[in-house]
Motif scaffolding. Sequence first.
Motif: not given
Length: 390
Positions: A29-35, A183-185, A190-199
């Motif tokens: 699904n579109s809202d599935d995290s990488l985990f 890390y399922a919670k 956010t550990r598996f999402q990109e951030t504006a700072l990291g971009n």
Amino acid sequence: MSEDEIKHPLATLMKQKYGVTRQSSLRLNSDDSLFVAFRKIANYIYKNGEWNDQDYVDAIKSYLENTDRGNTDKREIESIVKDPGGQQVLRTNRNTYTINYKDENSKKLYFILDQDNKSWSHQGDNYYKVYDPNVTWVIGNQNYTLGYGKLLNDLMQEWQSTKQEVPLDEFKAQLYRLTSHKYAKKSWQTRFQETALGNLSYQEFMTMTEPIIENAENLSGKDLERLKMISRHFKSSALQNNNELMKQYLGHRISLSTWQAAYEKNQINRFIKNYLERTYNIVRQQRYEKDLDKQTHAKSWETKKNIDKATQQIMDRSSLHQYFSKIELDNDVDLKAFGYFEDEVKRLMSRMPLADNKNVLRLRKLGNHRALEAGKKLLVENKNPYNESL
């Protein structure tokens, strides 16, 4: 290459990569995290293969080595052996494997493989005996450990085959998070999402920020590299068009190391995301190959049955018969648009040399099917395939 490999190239690719020999439903699904996506694909691999004890041994080895789980001193694994004696040591009836290392070390590591798959809440956990800390063990579900092991092995090969800026240890640390129940919670998402700072690239970060200097003495004796390590802050003008950065960092200190950690996390997450999207795309196309094989409609060289009356009339009356021995249209063909197509084909064919034998013209709707090169090159369109489900 066998006839079956030619006929089903994507199924062959999945077998070569993961040992998958069957197909079943997989929905991301579109809202599935990488985990979540990683876990779903791992389970898909487990469900769609025939596994023997060597497969489990290989998966455990991959699982341990590619995450450094239970092996913080990074010893090289020499062999993994299914060991009933370990069951007695750990007082368990689950399958137990002894991990043997190439160097001499008194620490003993076991891997408990839960064949009943009831221990997800302990997936990847490390334990040791209070009265004997040299005896340690890791617990893993049979299904997820197998799937994770296959995925990690292929993912690590791809990572090492490309030039990456990020240290390998950081990549392994993220793989550890991807395969641990801890890390399922959602709080970890956010550990598996990109951030504006990291971009931001290094140059962009340095241009958009400036050192925080309390007084002139702080500049004394400091070279340019040292100034880079001093706490920095974003210039107000640099955040005008970036609400996310403004919300988090306007008026706050930020160090170069904070940017670097965010940048490396983005690089890793983007790499894994692209890998999972390609894998999911292969699964979807693999299912499509299978569905095509099962369909009862005509092969590419056969005429379809149940053609609509209006379509049949257009086929029979087409002026293209002067160039083709037979005309076949799919029921989905826009008959009005076919008239324009017919005129263009006649104009083209009138300029072509005459052939001894007339060919057959068939217009078929192929949907989203991609050919062999799509599977081999692992091409992915610029869209999120998680929005589509099987």
